[in-house]
Design an enzyme around this catalytic site. Structure first.
Site, PDB file in Angstrom:
ATOM      1  N   ASN A   6       0.858  -1.188   0.000  1.00 26.78           N
ATOM      2  CA  ASN A   6       0.000   0.000   0.000  1.00 26.78           C
ATOM      3  C   ASN A   6       0.896   1.241   0.000  1.00 26.78           C
ATOM      4  O   ASN A   6       1.704   1.431   0.909  1.00 26.78           O
ATOM      5  CB  ASN A   6      -0.884  -0.051   1.257  1.00 26.78           C
ATOM      6  CG  ASN A   6      -1.808   1.146   1.361  1.00 26.78           C
ATOM      7  OD1 ASN A   6      -1.393   2.273   1.126  1.00 26.78           O
ATOM      8  ND2 ASN A   6      -3.050   0.905   1.730  1.00 26.78           N
ATOM      9  N   HIS A   9       1.033   6.247   1.815  1.00 21.28           N
ATOM     10  CA  HIS A   9       1.810   7.213   2.609  1.00 21.28           C
ATOM     11  C   HIS A   9       3.007   7.793   1.860  1.00 21.28           C
ATOM     12  O   HIS A   9       3.628   8.746   2.323  1.00 21.28           O
ATOM     13  CB  HIS A   9       2.177   6.617   3.965  1.00 21.28           C
ATOM     14  CG  HIS A   9       0.935   6.426   4.775  1.00 21.28           C
ATOM     15  ND1 HIS A   9       0.006   7.424   4.914  1.00 21.28           N
ATOM     16  CD2 HIS A   9       0.430   5.351   5.427  1.00 21.28           C
ATOM     17  CE1 HIS A   9      -1.008   6.984   5.629  1.00 21.28           C
ATOM     18  NE2 HIS A   9      -0.774   5.720   5.946  1.00 21.28           N
ATOM     19  N   ARG A  17       4.289  18.820   0.722  1.00 19.50           N
ATOM     20  CA  ARG A  17       4.830  20.011   0.053  1.00 19.50           C
ATOM     21  C   ARG A  17       4.031  20.392  -1.194  1.00 19.50           C
ATOM     22  O   ARG A  17       4.351  21.351  -1.862  1.00 19.50           O
ATOM     23  CB  ARG A  17       6.295  19.769  -0.338  1.00 19.50           C
ATOM     24  CG  ARG A  17       7.252  19.898   0.793  1.00 19.50           C
ATOM     25  CD  ARG A  17       7.398  21.364   1.207  1.00 19.50           C
ATOM     26  NE  ARG A  17       8.209  21.520   2.379  1.00 19.50           N
ATOM     27  CZ  ARG A  17       9.510  21.799   2.354  1.00 19.50           C
ATOM     28  NH1 ARG A  17      10.143  21.929   1.219  1.00 19.50           N
ATOM     29  NH2 ARG A  17      10.167  21.946   3.471  1.00 19.50           N
ATOM     30  N   ARG A  48      -7.038  12.719   0.792  1.00 18.86           N
ATOM     31  CA  ARG A  48      -5.966  13.206   1.673  1.00 18.86           C
ATOM     32  C   ARG A  48      -4.582  12.716   1.252  1.00 18.86           C
ATOM     33  O   ARG A  48      -3.592  13.338   1.560  1.00 18.86           O
ATOM     34  CB  ARG A  48      -6.241  12.823   3.129  1.00 18.86           C
ATOM     35  CG  ARG A  48      -6.152  11.350   3.396  1.00 18.86           C
ATOM     36  CD  ARG A  48      -6.247  11.050   4.876  1.00 18.86           C
ATOM     37  NE  ARG A  48      -7.605  11.234   5.375  1.00 18.86           N
ATOM     38  CZ  ARG A  48      -8.047  10.657   6.495  1.00 18.86           C
ATOM     39  NH1 ARG A  48      -7.226   9.924   7.214  1.00 18.86           N
ATOM     40  NH2 ARG A  48      -9.277  10.823   6.894  1.00 18.86           N
ATOM     41  N   GLU A 150     -10.979  -9.342   2.921  1.00 18.85           N
ATOM     42  CA  GLU A 150      -9.689  -9.012   3.529  1.00 18.85           C
ATOM     43  C   GLU A 150      -9.950  -8.898   5.023  1.00 18.85           C
ATOM     44  O   GLU A 150     -10.728  -8.039   5.468  1.00 18.85           O
ATOM     45  CB  GLU A 150      -9.125  -7.699   2.978  1.00 18.85           C
ATOM     46  CG  GLU A 150      -7.789  -7.352   3.643  1.00 18.85           C
ATOM     47  CD  GLU A 150      -7.047  -6.214   2.959  1.00 18.85           C
ATOM     48  OE1 GLU A 150      -7.147  -6.083   1.720  1.00 18.85           O
ATOM     49  OE2 GLU A 150      -6.375  -5.451   3.669  1.00 18.85           O
ATOM     50  N   GLY A 191      -1.983  -2.835   9.985  1.00 15.37           N
ATOM     51  CA  GLY A 191      -1.128  -2.855  11.172  1.00 15.37           C
ATOM     52  C   GLY A 191      -0.086  -3.961  11.154  1.00 15.37           C
ATOM     53  O   GLY A 191       0.619  -4.155  12.148  1.00 15.37           O
TER      54      GLY A 191
HETATM   55  N1  PXP Z   1      -5.826  -3.076   4.113  1.00 16.46           N
HETATM   56  C1  PXP Z   1      -6.762  -2.106   4.193  1.00 16.46           C
HETATM   57  C2  PXP Z   1      -8.138  -2.435   3.731  1.00 16.46           C
HETATM   58  C3  PXP Z   1      -6.458  -0.816   4.666  1.00 16.46           C
HETATM   59  O1  PXP Z   1      -7.414   0.126   4.751  1.00 16.46           O
HETATM   60  C4  PXP Z   1      -5.125  -0.546   5.037  1.00 16.46           C
HETATM   61  C5  PXP Z   1      -4.753   0.829   5.523  1.00 16.46           C
HETATM   62  O2  PXP Z   1      -4.976   1.762   4.530  1.00 16.46           O
HETATM   63  C6  PXP Z   1      -4.176  -1.567   4.909  1.00 16.46           C
HETATM   64  C7  PXP Z   1      -4.556  -2.831   4.475  1.00 16.46           C
HETATM   65  C8  PXP Z   1      -2.735  -1.353   5.233  1.00 16.46           C
HETATM   66  O3  PXP Z   1      -2.601  -1.056   6.574  1.00 16.46           O
HETATM   67  P1  PXP Z   1      -1.176  -0.590   7.131  1.00 16.46           P
HETATM   68  O4  PXP Z   1      -0.878   0.719   6.475  1.00 16.46           O
HETATM   69  O5  PXP Z   1      -1.411  -0.470   8.597  1.00 16.46           O
HETATM   70  O6  PXP Z   1      -0.190  -1.646   6.762  1.00 16.46           O
END
Ligand code: PXP
Length: 245
Positions: A6, A9, A17, A48, A150, A191
């Site tokens: 993912n 971030h 910025r 966001r 999931e 997490g």
């Molecule tokens: N799976 C889903 C459905 C999520 O919403 C997220 C967080 O955006 C993640 C996995 C990944 O979580 P993490 O960033 O805590 O690894």
């Protein structure tokens, strides 16, 4: 098990910025080249982190599986039908939350869920529902027409190393086994990090883990290629698998 990374971030950092650095597509390619089996982006209602143009570019340029996380709204359905990602994961969304806090309540909106999912599945998009390890929610997911769930690993991750870990882990294991008997494919995420991910090998038949925050955080110390490689090793290493089962 497969590894989905993912990259939300990375977009959070870029948006700090408002410019073009770090380049999201370049980072997505780096994840793939270092072992990620898919890339996940969550296009939130408030945009966001990931923006509409990000998913368009990644969809057009990346040949690997794109998993689009999104809320069950008309706007997102329209976007997904135009974009046709390989997979979508439906998540609950609250404006004020820092991250996705709980699972989707598909049991409480089954009829809406069925209508929402059908046109997406008809387009050949894999549909997954992000749900808590709860038997009612899994039964509803099965009835909804989704092919995947999931499992929300937040409770397990938050209790890892405490006396509550045993229960939260067993909840995941039981839920996964139940879903598999119904023919659902099972992913997991939220997490997960370089320590707690190892126990995922004790859950038979997990298909893919979706991991973001811990990989992007580790990338600050060791670089993104190395951070992805290290997680991939933990997710696929047969020795680790044998030791934990
Ligand atoms: N799976 C889903 C459905 C999520 O919403 C997220 C967080 O955006 C993640 C996995 C990944 O979580 P993490 O960033 O805590 O690894």
């Amino acid at each position: 098990m497969l590894l989905g990374v993912n990259i939300d971030h990375i977009a959070t950092l870029r948006n700090a910025r408002g410019g073009i650095e770090p380049n999201l597509l370049e980072c997505a390619k780096m994840c793939i080249n270092n072992g990620a089996d898919s890339i996940t982006t969550h296009l939130r209602e408030d945009r966001r982190h990931i923006k509409d143009n990000d998913v368009k570019i990644i969809r057009a340029e990346l040949k690997t599986k794109l998993n689009l996380e999104m809320a069950m709204t008309d706007e997102m359905q329209e976007i997904a039908l135009k974009l046709v990602p390989d997979a979508i994961c439906l998540v609950p969304e609250k404006r004020a939350e820092l991250t996705t806090e709980g699972g989707l309540d598909i049991a409480g909106q089954l009829e809406h869920g069925k209508k929402f999912i059908k046109p997406l599945a008809d387009k050949g998009i894999e549909v997954s529902l992000f749900i808590d390890p709860d038997i009612n929610q899994i039964s509803a997911a099965y009835k909804s027409g989704a092919q995947f769930i999931e499992l929300h690993t937040g409770a397990y991750s938050n209790t890892f190393g405490s006396d509550k870990e045993k229960k939260s882990f067993e909840d995941l294991k039981t839920a996964s086994a139940f879903a598999r008997t119904m023919g659902l494919k099972v992913n997991a995420g939220h997490g997960l990090n370089y320590q707690n991910v190892v126990r995922m090998h004790e859950i038979p038949d997990l298909y893919e883990l979706n991991i973001g925050h811990s990989i992007i955080s580790r990338a600050i110390s060791v670089g993104l290629p190395q951070a992805v490689k290290e997680m991939k090793e933990l997710v696929t290493n047969e020795e680790i698998q044998r030791r934990s089962s």
